[in-house]
Design an enzyme around this catalytic site. Structure first.
Site: not given
Ligand code: 5RP
Length: 241
Positions: A34-35, A88-89, A91, A101, A103-104, A110
């Site tokens: 999401s970020t 990138d985002g 966790d 990382k 979570g998605g 990545e």
């Molecule tokens: C996806 C990731 C994301 O960058 C991580 O989960 C952060 O996500 P969000 O910005 O929604 O909290 O590693 O695989």
């Protein structure tokens, strides 16, 4: 922006700061989650504003779809070859800028993308900053073939590291087994605390059937942590040349 939740305002602040690092001519990796999605929206606004020539690769199908919808041109990583910067985002982010990382579920693409980049900059809200990694589950991408034997190997590794009886959940999404963009599955390891991330990462990598894990160690040099008030804290790490 006033209709955004505090968490979304924090993500947006980080996204704006990240997009400010982008210069015309750059080859850019676009993260997932999401970020990162907010960063893609802000990036598209800048590109629409004119004057920014970029080549972009995406770390997931979802990001590629969003970016394309917003008018950004996405190329395969191999067409571009090497990237100047990936945004990138994350966790979890520890004081050494080691990350969890995945979570998605996009950790494999990545990590490949980050490893093909001169710089990895992560963007997050303050809830992602931790003293020690591990409260968030550690995603481990495994091939479906031999899943149960791979699970046994992982349990043995955790036993050797005094991480016995830790839950290991096969990830589901919307009531169905989750498959990554590469067709693999994810085991989410609830470890509580990860005292030896390098040893754990190396041990997981050595297990046949494990494709990748969500520990991003010594890869990130800058974290931009947004706050709901719009301010952004920079966390940095020295990177050896
Ligand atoms: C996806 C990731 C994301 O960058 C991580 O989960 C952060 O996500 P969000 O910005 O929604 O909290 O590693 O695989």
């Amino acid at each position: 922006m006033s209709d955004l939740s505090p968490a979304d305002r924090a993500k947006d602040a980080a996204a704006v700061a990240a997009v400010a690092l982008v210069e015309s001519g750059m080859r850019l990796g676009l993260g997932s989650g999401s970020t990162a999605a907010q960063m893609v929206r802000r990036l598209a606004e800048r590109v629409q504003g004119g004057g920014l020539q970029l080549r972009c690769a995406a770390t997931s199908r979802a990001t590629a779809e969003l970016a394309t919808q917003l008018g950004l041109v996405i190329e395969d990583l191999d067409e571009i070859g090497w990237l100047d910067l990936t945004l990138d985002g994350a966790d979890e982010i520890d004081p050494d800028l080691n990350l969890i990382k995945g979570g998605g579920g996009a950790l494999l693409r990545e990590k490949i993308t980050a490893a093909a980049s001169d710089r990895l900059v992560v963007i997050a809200d303050p809830t992602k900053v931790v003293e020690q990694l591990g409260a968030y589950h550690l995603p481990v991408e495994v091939v479906p073939f031999g899943l149960e034997t791979t699970r046994v190997h992982i349990h043995k590794l955790l036993d050797q590291m005094d991480l016995t009886h830790r839950p290991m959940l096969l990830r589901n999404r919307d009531g169905k087994l989750f498959h990554t963009d590469e067709g693999n599955v994810i085991l989410d390891l609830s470890l509580e605390v990860i005292c030896e991330p390098e040893r754990l990462g190396a041990g997981l990598t050595a297990i046949p059937g494990v494709v990748e894990h969500g520990l991003f160690l010594d890869m990130c040099e800058l974290a931009l942590i947004g706050s709901p008030d719009g301010s952004v804290m920079e966390l940095t790490r020295e990177v050896s040349a």
